[in-house]
Design a protein around this motif. Sequence first.
Motif, mmCIF file in Angstrom:
data_model
loop_
_atom_site.group_PDB
_atom_site.id
_atom_site.type_symbol
_atom_site.label_atom_id
_atom_site.label_comp_id
_atom_site.label_asym_id
_atom_site.label_seq_id
_atom_site.Cartn_x
_atom_site.Cartn_y
_atom_site.Cartn_z
ATOM 1 N N ASN A 14 0.825 -1.206 0.000
ATOM 2 C CA ASN A 14 0.000 0.000 0.000
ATOM 3 C C ASN A 14 0.864 1.262 0.000
ATOM 4 O OD1 ASN A 14 -2.365 -1.442 -0.020
ATOM 5 N ND2 ASN A 14 -2.744 -1.268 2.173
ATOM 6 N N GLU A 15 1.940 1.245 0.793
ATOM 7 C CA GLU A 15 2.843 2.389 0.842
ATOM 8 C C GLU A 15 3.532 2.595 -0.510
ATOM 9 O OE1 GLU A 15 4.794 5.731 2.189
ATOM 10 O OE2 GLU A 15 3.114 4.621 3.066
ATOM 11 N N HIS A 56 13.801 3.874 -1.894
ATOM 12 C CA HIS A 56 14.568 2.660 -2.159
ATOM 13 C C HIS A 56 13.637 1.586 -2.704
ATOM 14 C CE1 HIS A 56 16.697 -1.144 -1.355
ATOM 15 N NE2 HIS A 56 17.815 -0.422 -1.419
ATOM 16 N N GLY A 57 14.057 0.937 -3.777
ATOM 17 C CA GLY A 57 13.291 -0.180 -4.305
ATOM 18 C C GLY A 57 12.434 0.176 -5.503
ATOM 19 N N GLU A 58 11.769 -0.859 -6.059
ATOM 20 C CA GLU A 58 10.934 -0.692 -7.238
ATOM 21 C C GLU A 58 9.582 -1.363 -7.023
ATOM 22 O OE1 GLU A 58 13.170 -2.496 -10.337
ATOM 23 O OE2 GLU A 58 14.587 -0.839 -10.549
ATOM 24 N N ASN A 59 8.601 -0.964 -7.850
ATOM 25 C CA ASN A 59 7.277 -1.592 -7.865
ATOM 26 C C ASN A 59 6.673 -1.680 -6.467
ATOM 27 O OD1 ASN A 59 7.551 -1.843 -10.659
ATOM 28 N ND2 ASN A 59 8.554 -3.833 -10.468
ATOM 29 N N HIS A 60 6.232 -2.909 -6.048
ATOM 30 C CA HIS A 60 5.566 -3.072 -4.756
ATOM 31 C C HIS A 60 6.524 -3.039 -3.573
ATOM 32 C CE1 HIS A 60 6.970 -7.081 -5.799
ATOM 33 N NE2 HIS A 60 6.781 -7.453 -4.547
ATOM 34 N N LEU A 61 7.830 -2.935 -3.835
ATOM 35 C CA LEU A 61 8.814 -2.882 -2.756
ATOM 36 C C LEU A 61 9.365 -1.466 -2.548
ATOM 37 C CD1 LEU A 61 10.856 -6.148 -3.451
ATOM 38 C CD2 LEU A 61 8.968 -5.796 -1.847
ATOM 39 N N ARG A 62 8.907 -0.500 -3.322
ATOM 40 C CA ARG A 62 9.414 0.860 -3.164
ATOM 41 C C ARG A 62 8.973 1.413 -1.807
ATOM 42 N NH1 ARG A 62 7.389 3.113 -7.470
ATOM 43 N NH2 ARG A 62 9.224 3.017 -8.790
ATOM 44 N N GLN A 63 9.890 2.049 -1.113
ATOM 45 C CA GLN A 63 9.572 2.590 0.204
ATOM 46 C C GLN A 63 10.400 3.833 0.490
ATOM 47 O OE1 GLN A 63 11.081 0.127 3.518
ATOM 48 N NE2 GLN A 63 12.116 -1.119 1.967
ATOM 49 N N VAL A 64 9.928 4.630 1.451
ATOM 50 C CA VAL A 64 10.668 5.801 1.902
ATOM 51 C C VAL A 64 11.698 5.342 2.923
ATOM 52 C CG1 VAL A 64 10.531 8.008 3.094
ATOM 53 C CG2 VAL A 64 8.720 7.348 1.500
#
Length: 354
Positions: A14-15, A56-64
């Motif tokens: 969701n994030e 950091h990260g891409e797609n469903h793993l992108r996070q602040v």
Amino acid sequence: MPWCTRSEIREVSNEAQKIYDDIRHGHLLIHAHAEDGHTTVAVGSYLSGGKSVYLHGENHLRQVADTFDSPAQAMVAFEKLHGAAMRPGPTPMTDTERAAARARTSLALRTVEHEPARSEPETVPAYAADAGDHDALLDAFLDAHRDWEKWRTWSDETTHAIHESQTLRIERIHEAPAHETAWTVAAYETPVSDRIWVLTATGATPAPVLQKLLDHLADGHGWDTPPGAPLDEKTIAAATQPLSDAGWKHTVDGRWIRWTSPAADAGVQFDAFAAQHSNQTLATWTVWAGPNPDHPTWALTASPHTPSWLLADLAENLAHATGTRQRQTASRERRTRLATAPSAIPAVPASRTH
């Protein structure tokens, strides 16, 4: 994410979706990106709220992964970590993001407006002219000035034009409604400093007014207004002298100082209260056309330290330049159709077209 529970996976996804939506809709502006092993990292700033983030990260793993109080802090920290691999602008779309964009396009209901019958164009003051094709104006500007570079956002909804000095930037929102901000011009003391001044224009701004603004930016004259320069009577007089010379009516109403066209269908408004505020990006000048400043057909706003030479150029254009306007002789007819073919999705950053 095999070590996460189902609820934790949902929370992370969701994030990531929220970050993607903020970038896609132009709320989060990406300044730079880099490859970090098998993934991508980026640094950007939210246009409202002033927060800057390290992603950091891409797609469903992108996070602040970290937050900063200003773009300058964020850029300095990002460069320390990824200086060799650092690249300006947003990252290219991933395969997943491209597939999602195609799916949205193929199912979108498009509204098609039949153009009304038109008569021969009439010559009118520049402030009353048609908006014309804003995208064509920007493309012509970039083709003519090689010291500017063009960048596209992931969703193709926004174009960023950045001067080679990295201290002057243009943001163009392509599908902005007529009364909402479609152009933002911002100047910076250094590539990683806060804004010195900012100017915005709505989607219905006439083509001659925008052309004058782009011509001024191309000249490069007057960008370097010092961040602490006072906005005094001399500066105000210099910015509005063309209006006074052309006989525009000068009035004072409390905090508002106005110059109104002889036909009372356009004007320039100065906010004395905003000029004294510490916020350097607060709208102090408003250029408008229409019934009144509160209900304009189009509007242009500028912050306290916007160069007086730029404002004087715009005032000269308002007072003396002309443009064309088509007379509408038939009402608009609207219909909707289902788009069956996906639109082309450009690479990011996009190369300049010729």
